[in-house]
Design a protein around this motif. Sequence first.
Motif, PDB file in Angstrom:
ATOM      1  N   UNK A  44      34.884  83.895 -30.639  1.00 56.51           N
ATOM      2  CA  UNK A  44      35.582  83.929 -29.362  1.00 56.51           C
ATOM      3  C   UNK A  44      34.911  84.952 -28.457  1.00 56.51           C
ATOM      4  N   UNK A  45      34.585  84.566 -27.210  1.00 58.81           N
ATOM      5  CA  UNK A  45      33.861  85.450 -26.300  1.00 58.81           C
ATOM      6  C   UNK A  45      34.498  85.394 -24.916  1.00 58.81           C
ATOM      7  N   UNK A  46      34.709  86.575 -24.330  1.00 61.42           N
ATOM      8  CA  UNK A  46      35.069  86.699 -22.916  1.00 61.42           C
ATOM      9  C   UNK A  46      33.968  87.524 -22.267  1.00 61.42           C
ATOM     10  N   UNK A  47      33.307  86.959 -21.270  1.00 64.83           N
ATOM     11  CA  UNK A  47      32.180  87.643 -20.633  1.00 64.83           C
ATOM     12  C   UNK A  47      32.370  87.608 -19.119  1.00 64.83           C
ATOM     13  N   UNK A  48      32.638  88.753 -18.542  1.00 64.55           N
ATOM     14  CA  UNK A  48      32.731  88.885 -17.093  1.00 64.55           C
ATOM     15  C   UNK A  48      31.516  89.702 -16.670  1.00 64.55           C
ATOM     16  N   UNK A  49      30.557  89.044 -16.049  1.00 59.03           N
ATOM     17  CA  UNK A  49      29.297  89.711 -15.705  1.00 59.03           C
ATOM     18  C   UNK A  49      29.489  90.815 -14.676  1.00 59.03           C
ATOM     19  N   UNK A  50      30.254  90.501 -13.631  1.00 52.54           N
ATOM     20  CA  UNK A  50      30.358  91.497 -12.559  1.00 52.54           C
ATOM     21  C   UNK A  50      31.662  91.322 -11.798  1.00 52.54           C
ATOM     22  N   UNK A  51      32.412  92.412 -11.715  1.00 48.78           N
ATOM     23  CA  UNK A  51      33.593  92.490 -10.857  1.00 48.78           C
ATOM     24  C   UNK A  51      33.237  93.480  -9.759  1.00 48.78           C
ATOM     25  N   UNK A  52      33.217  93.012  -8.528  1.00 47.44           N
ATOM     26  CA  UNK A  52      32.755  93.845  -7.426  1.00 47.44           C
ATOM     27  C   UNK A  52      33.930  94.185  -6.518  1.00 47.44           C
ATOM     28  N   UNK A  53      34.364  95.430  -6.596  1.00 49.32           N
ATOM     29  CA  UNK A  53      35.339  95.947  -5.657  1.00 49.32           C
ATOM     30  C   UNK A  53      34.561  96.716  -4.591  1.00 49.32           C
ATOM     31  N   UNK A  54      35.180  97.145  -3.559  1.00 51.59           N
ATOM     32  CA  UNK A  54      34.451  97.779  -2.455  1.00 51.59           C
ATOM     33  C   UNK A  54      33.695  99.028  -2.921  1.00 51.59           C
ATOM     34  N   UNK A  55      34.344  99.859  -3.714  1.00 52.27           N
ATOM     35  CA  UNK A  55      33.709 101.115  -4.130  1.00 52.27           C
ATOM     36  C   UNK A  55      33.249 101.100  -5.590  1.00 52.27           C
ATOM     37  N   UNK A  56      33.526 100.046  -6.316  1.00 52.52           N
ATOM     38  CA  UNK A  56      33.285 100.036  -7.750  1.00 52.52           C
ATOM     39  C   UNK A  56      32.757  98.677  -8.168  1.00 52.52           C
ATOM     40  N   UNK A  57      31.778  98.676  -9.018  1.00 53.25           N
ATOM     41  CA  UNK A  57      31.214  97.448  -9.564  1.00 53.25           C
ATOM     42  C   UNK A  57      31.127  97.615 -11.074  1.00 53.25           C
ATOM     43  N   UNK A  58      31.722  96.697 -11.825  1.00 49.71           N
ATOM     44  CA  UNK A  58      31.715  96.804 -13.280  1.00 49.71           C
ATOM     45  C   UNK A  58      31.787  95.417 -13.896  1.00 49.71           C
ATOM     46  N   UNK A  59      31.559  95.356 -15.184  1.00 49.22           N
ATOM     47  CA  UNK A  59      31.661  94.122 -15.949  1.00 49.22           C
ATOM     48  C   UNK A  59      32.072  94.463 -17.369  1.00 49.22           C
ATOM     49  N   UNK A  60      32.463  93.461 -18.124  1.00 51.09           N
ATOM     50  CA  UNK A  60      32.802  93.704 -19.517  1.00 51.09           C
ATOM     51  C   UNK A  60      32.502  92.472 -20.349  1.00 51.09           C
ATOM     52  N   UNK A  61      32.334  92.729 -21.642  1.00 47.02           N
ATOM     53  CA  UNK A  61      31.996  91.696 -22.608  1.00 47.02           C
ATOM     54  C   UNK A  61      32.828  91.949 -23.858  1.00 47.02           C
ATOM     55  N   UNK A  62      33.588  90.968 -24.279  1.00 47.60           N
ATOM     56  CA  UNK A  62      34.401  91.071 -25.483  1.00 47.60           C
ATOM     57  C   UNK A  62      34.078  89.884 -26.365  1.00 47.60           C
ATOM     58  N   UNK A  63      33.721  90.156 -27.626  1.00 49.51           N
ATOM     59  CA  UNK A  63      33.421  89.085 -28.569  1.00 49.51           C
ATOM     60  C   UNK A  63      34.158  89.348 -29.874  1.00 49.51           C
ATOM     61  N   UNK A  64      34.738  88.320 -30.429  1.00 48.86           N
ATOM     62  CA  UNK A  64      35.426  88.398 -31.710  1.00 48.86           C
ATOM     63  C   UNK A  64      34.762  87.407 -32.645  1.00 48.86           C
ATOM     64  N   UNK A  65      34.173  87.916 -33.698  1.00 46.62           N
ATOM     65  CA  UNK A  65      33.509  87.072 -34.685  1.00 46.62           C
ATOM     66  C   UNK A  65      34.100  87.390 -36.042  1.00 46.62           C
ATOM     67  N   UNK A  66      34.515  86.368 -36.752  1.00 44.89           N
ATOM     68  CA  UNK A  66      35.069  86.551 -38.086  1.00 44.89           C
ATOM     69  C   UNK A  66      34.391  85.582 -39.034  1.00 44.89           C
ATOM     70  N   UNK A  67      34.053  86.080 -40.235  1.00 45.41           N
ATOM     71  CA  UNK A  67      33.419  85.259 -41.245  1.00 45.41           C
ATOM     72  C   UNK A  67      33.923  85.692 -42.621  1.00 45.41           C
ATOM     73  N   UNK A  68      33.301  85.202 -43.654  1.00 46.66           N
ATOM     74  CA  UNK A  68      33.712  85.547 -45.013  1.00 46.66           C
ATOM     75  C   UNK A  68      33.560  87.035 -45.280  1.00 46.66           C
ATOM     76  N   UNK A  69      32.568  87.668 -44.678  1.00 46.47           N
ATOM     77  CA  UNK A  69      32.378  89.109 -44.833  1.00 46.47           C
ATOM     78  C   UNK A  69      33.549  89.901 -44.282  1.00 46.47           C
ATOM     79  N   UNK A  70      34.186  89.406 -43.229  1.00 39.99           N
ATOM     80  CA  UNK A  70      35.360  90.061 -42.667  1.00 39.99           C
ATOM     81  C   UNK A  70      36.502  90.060 -43.683  1.00 39.99           C
TER      82      UNK A  70
END
Length: 82
Positions: A44-70
């Motif tokens: 499962x992946x949520x990827x927001x490359x760029x959020x541009x507010x007037x004074x602030x620019x940021x992005x975030x990446x969240x990934x959830x990976x589960x397998x037998x090792x988990x």
Amino acid sequence: MAFAKSGRLRWGIIFLFLILGTWLGMFLQRFSASAALFSNVIDFVIDVKQVDLIMLRFGFYFALKMNLGTLIGALAGIVVSR
């Protein structure tokens, strides 16, 4: 005799083992002999490359990976924390 007496330490150990188990599963996916066994069950992946507010620019990446090792890491974490 309990290894981890506090609840916070016990959950920290289980979380650490979950992460280490997932990394081990992702490492074992690179080999053809164990790739099918350690394939991702949840990817499962949520990827927001760029959020541009007037004074602030940021992005975030969240990934959830589960397998037998988990799963193996979770069981090992529970055993170690007891």
